[in-house]
Write a protein that holds these residues in place. Structure first.
Motif, PDB file in Angstrom:
ATOM      1  N   ARG A 531      29.284  39.306  32.728  1.00 42.90           N
ATOM      2  CA  ARG A 531      28.886  39.981  33.957  1.00 42.90           C
ATOM      3  C   ARG A 531      30.106  40.445  34.751  1.00 42.90           C
ATOM      4  NH1 ARG A 531      24.556  36.860  37.452  1.00 42.90           N
ATOM      5  NH2 ARG A 531      23.495  37.182  35.433  1.00 42.90           N
ATOM      6  N   ASP A 532      31.087  39.539  34.935  1.00 38.25           N
ATOM      7  CA  ASP A 532      32.308  39.943  35.655  1.00 38.25           C
ATOM      8  C   ASP A 532      33.073  41.004  34.875  1.00 38.25           C
ATOM      9  OD1 ASP A 532      31.944  38.283  37.835  1.00 38.25           O
ATOM     10  OD2 ASP A 532      33.080  36.619  36.978  1.00 38.25           O
ATOM     11  N   ALA A 534      32.029  43.314  33.034  1.00 41.28           N
ATOM     12  CA  ALA A 534      31.430  44.641  33.185  1.00 41.28           C
ATOM     13  C   ALA A 534      31.970  45.358  34.411  1.00 41.28           C
ATOM     14  CB  ALA A 534      29.905  44.503  33.268  1.00 41.28           C
ATOM     15  N   GLU A 535      32.460  44.583  35.375  1.00 36.04           N
ATOM     16  CA  GLU A 535      33.043  45.160  36.587  1.00 36.04           C
ATOM     17  C   GLU A 535      34.568  45.167  36.529  1.00 36.04           C
ATOM     18  OE1 GLU A 535      31.442  43.460  40.180  1.00 36.04           O
ATOM     19  OE2 GLU A 535      29.515  43.019  39.206  1.00 36.04           O
ATOM     20  N   GLY A 536      35.120  44.782  35.379  1.00 36.56           N
ATOM     21  CA  GLY A 536      36.569  44.824  35.196  1.00 36.56           C
ATOM     22  C   GLY A 536      37.326  43.688  35.852  1.00 36.56           C
ATOM     23  N   VAL A 537      36.616  42.564  36.127  1.00 35.51           N
ATOM     24  CA  VAL A 537      37.275  41.429  36.788  1.00 35.51           C
ATOM     25  C   VAL A 537      36.998  40.140  36.013  1.00 35.51           C
ATOM     26  CG1 VAL A 537      37.109  42.496  39.071  1.00 35.51           C
ATOM     27  CG2 VAL A 537      35.297  40.933  38.294  1.00 35.51           C
ATOM     28  N   GLU A 539      37.098  35.628  36.929  1.00 35.96           N
ATOM     29  CA  GLU A 539      37.137  34.659  38.033  1.00 35.96           C
ATOM     30  C   GLU A 539      38.343  33.738  37.853  1.00 35.96           C
ATOM     31  OE1 GLU A 539      33.500  32.495  39.881  1.00 35.96           O
ATOM     32  OE2 GLU A 539      34.444  31.054  38.501  1.00 35.96           O
ATOM     33  N   ARG A 550      37.696  36.821  42.471  1.00 37.45           N
ATOM     34  CA  ARG A 550      37.400  37.763  41.391  1.00 37.45           C
ATOM     35  C   ARG A 550      38.573  38.739  41.328  1.00 37.45           C
ATOM     36  NH1 ARG A 550      32.862  40.893  41.977  1.00 37.45           N
ATOM     37  NH2 ARG A 550      32.107  40.652  39.828  1.00 37.45           N
ATOM     38  N   PRO A 552      41.015  41.632  39.259  1.00 35.11           N
ATOM     39  CA  PRO A 552      41.090  42.627  38.177  1.00 35.11           C
ATOM     40  C   PRO A 552      41.968  42.116  37.043  1.00 35.11           C
ATOM     41  CG  PRO A 552      41.481  43.648  40.317  1.00 35.11           C
ATOM     42  CD  PRO A 552      41.482  42.181  40.548  1.00 35.11           C
TER      43      PRO A 552
END
Length: 569
Positions: A531-532, A534-537, A539, A550, A552
């Motif tokens: 999930r993260d 998919a946003e390029g980040v 944790e 979060r 990059p």
């Protein structure tokens, strides 16, 4: 370093026999396993922590001119006989015979062996010398407990200084004190230097480094307003001055039927504890001896040992007491006794109009003047302080703190160099006996103490400088190619940046990985999830404070470095 290739046998439940937090967590997190009482196997993660602790100690020891050696842990008993310590060590020393019948021991410490190496020193120009080692020590501890805190086999960093005179020893001692303070600060151990007893090590000045902890078995007595701190075995306090009323010209007999204790005399005869002389009969190296303390003061056994230099002390048996004094405990005193040695606590000096036993059952004496009526052969500080008594330096009430000893430094003097024949030529060509210091840190105990200080309900929280790894990269789904590939790339990138990285590449549920990561206690966690991603980040989480960011992918290395730098001491 991949989790899937390491032996990290984490447990869901606490071990049943673990009392100290460090014991419980080091077992649960897969760092140690017990072989038998007092003997532990160190597993891969523990070995990594141990290596980092040793590297820190080695760096600081080398920084003050230390030279590393390695001396045998199996030693001839004859060398301990020569030093006079074979019997002093008692049953705690492991003893055996080789196939030829020669008596050998397993070393508890190495003063004698380093002094033997020192016999090759020839001139004052060779001094000072600082020699150290990391070596296994053995102690037949009667009650091993607390995991790595009290064991029968352990690694000690022990170092020894050789100087030509006392002024040189003072400098060597202070160099080691400074090195120890830096070592403990770097290891994340909040150690307090305290005055201590030298015990069976011998010597004069002695400083213990104590870490406050609930699991501690030692008591540190310290002042909250000044820098006074001492082990309970060494601590003293400022007693309130006492003015005694004038007494009779000679002691007076007082029948005290049934009175056996300090409290009985206080309650039934209005003789408070501070006006009583408590007489304890001890056998000191085979000699029956009367030991006197004020009635309301407890005796410190270690202070008595230190004052007498005794090898063995025990309370006398009732039949021994009856034969020597004619009475049993509860009615004993030293008035008129000239056939036995008498040692008295300093708090009794100059006291008058006191009460003590008459050496007749159910009879006491009042109006006793200590200087007039008792032949004291030795005065010494024998009493154990109690919490709240005034600080000897500033008068503030003293406080007691439970603590664990993490290091100990001694000024040994010349007892070992004299007995083992260490001699050098002095500046004027005459023979000089070098003076020694001894300095120790228990390595495995340091592991346990760090764990005691740095943990929470979820598990261990190692300081960066000693952690088994600095970063734990979690691939939350190894079946997801993007997650797996990104985790592998981050693993390689962080390693390339010079960081110590563990990659959790196991095919297990994310919850297991999160739980194990917190339990093992690696300072920074990088979690790679679909999930993260998919946003390029990813944790990034700090273990000590639980802060989550979060970040990059391009900023992970920088963020990890920031979190690690914030934890460096």
């Amino acid at each position: 370093m991949r989790w899937s290739q390491l032996h990290i046998p984490t447990l869901r439940e606490d071990p049943a026999d673990a009392d100290a937090a460090s014991h419980r967590l080091l077992v649960r997190a897969g760092f140690i396993r017990q072989l038998m009482a007092g003997h532990y196997s160190l597993l891969p993660l523990a070995m990594r922590v141990r290596a980092k602790i040793m590297a820190t100690i080695r760096e600081e020891m080398n920084g003050i001119g230390g030279q590393e050696m390695l001396l045998p842990c199996m030693q001839p008993a004859s060398i301990w006989i020569k030093s006079g310590r074979l019997n002093v060590m008692g049953q705690e020393m492991f003893r055996l015979k080789d196939r030829k019948g020669a008596e050998v021991v397993l070393g508890m410490t190495h003063e004698e062996i380093f002094a033997t190496i020192g016999t090759e020193l020839s001139s004052y120009r060779d001094l000072p010398q600082f020699w150290y080692q990391f070596q296994t020590k053995f102690r037949d501890e009667p009650r091993p407990k607390g995991g790595l805190l009290r064991v029968r086999e352990f690694t000690m960093k022990d170092s020894y200084s050789f100087d030509v005179d006392e002024a040189g020893l003072d400098k060597s001692f202070e160099l080691h004190r400074g090195a120890y303070e830096r070592i403990f600060a770097r290891l994340g151990i909040p150690a307090i230097p305290v005055e201590a007893s030298s015990g069976n090590m011998g010597g004069s000045d002695s400083v213990e480094f104590m870490c406050p902890a609930e699991a501690g078995e030692d008591i540190v007595v310290r002042c909250p307003d000044c820098d006074y701190a001492a082990n309970l075995e060494k601590a003293t306090s400022a007693l309130a001055p006492v003015t005694d009323e004038s007494g009779p010209a000679a002691p007076q007999r007082l029948d005290t039927p049934g009175a056996r204790t300090i409290e009985d005399l206080d309650r039934d005869y209005q003789l408070p504890g501070d006006r009583q002389i408590k007489t304890l009969v001890q056998v000191i190296d085979g000699q029956l001896t009367l030991v006197l303390v004020r009635g309301d003061h407890p005796l410190s056994d270690q202070k008595l040992i230190d004052a007498t230099g005794a090898t063995e002390i025990r309370p006398a048996h009732p039949d021994e007491i009856r034969e020597a004094l004619g009475a049993l405990p509860g009615s004993l005193g030293a008035v008129g006794v000239t056939t036995l040695p008498v040692i008295a606590d300093l708090a009794l000096q100059g006291r008058s109009n006191m009460a003590t036993g008459a050496n007749t059952d159910d009879v006491h004496l009042t109006g006793v003047d200590v200087d007039r009526d008792i032949t004291v052969g030795q005065w010494a500080d024998l009493r154990e302080v109690t919490e709240g008594e005034p600080c000897p330096r500033c008068g503030t009430p003293l406080e007691f703190v439970r603590a664990i000893e993490v290091g100990h430094i001694f000024k040994l003097g010349r007892q070992y160099t004299t007995k083992l024949g260490v001699s050098v030529l002095g500046p004027d060509g005459s023979a000089v006996t070098p003076i020694m210091g001894s300095y120790g840190i228990g390595v495995e105990r340091a592991i346990a103490v760090i764990a005691e200080v740095h943990h929470d309900d979820a598990g261990l929280a190692w300081p960066t400088q000693v952690a088994p790894a600095e970063v734990n990269v979690l691939a939350l789904s190894v079946t997801d190619e993007a997650v797996r590939t990104t985790a592998e790339d981050l693993y390689a990138t962080l390693q390339g940046a010079g960081l110590d990285v563990l990659l959790d590449d196991r095919d297990v549920r994310p919850g297991v990985k999160f739980r194990d990561s917190e339990l093992v206690g690696i300072p920074v966690r990088v979690s790679v999830g679909a999930r993260d991603l998919a946003e390029g980040v990813v944790e990034v989480t700090g273990r000590a404070d639980g802060q989550k960011d979060r970040v990059p992918l391009s900023g992970v290395t920088e963020r990890v470095r920031e979190l690690l730098a914030a934890q460096i001491r």
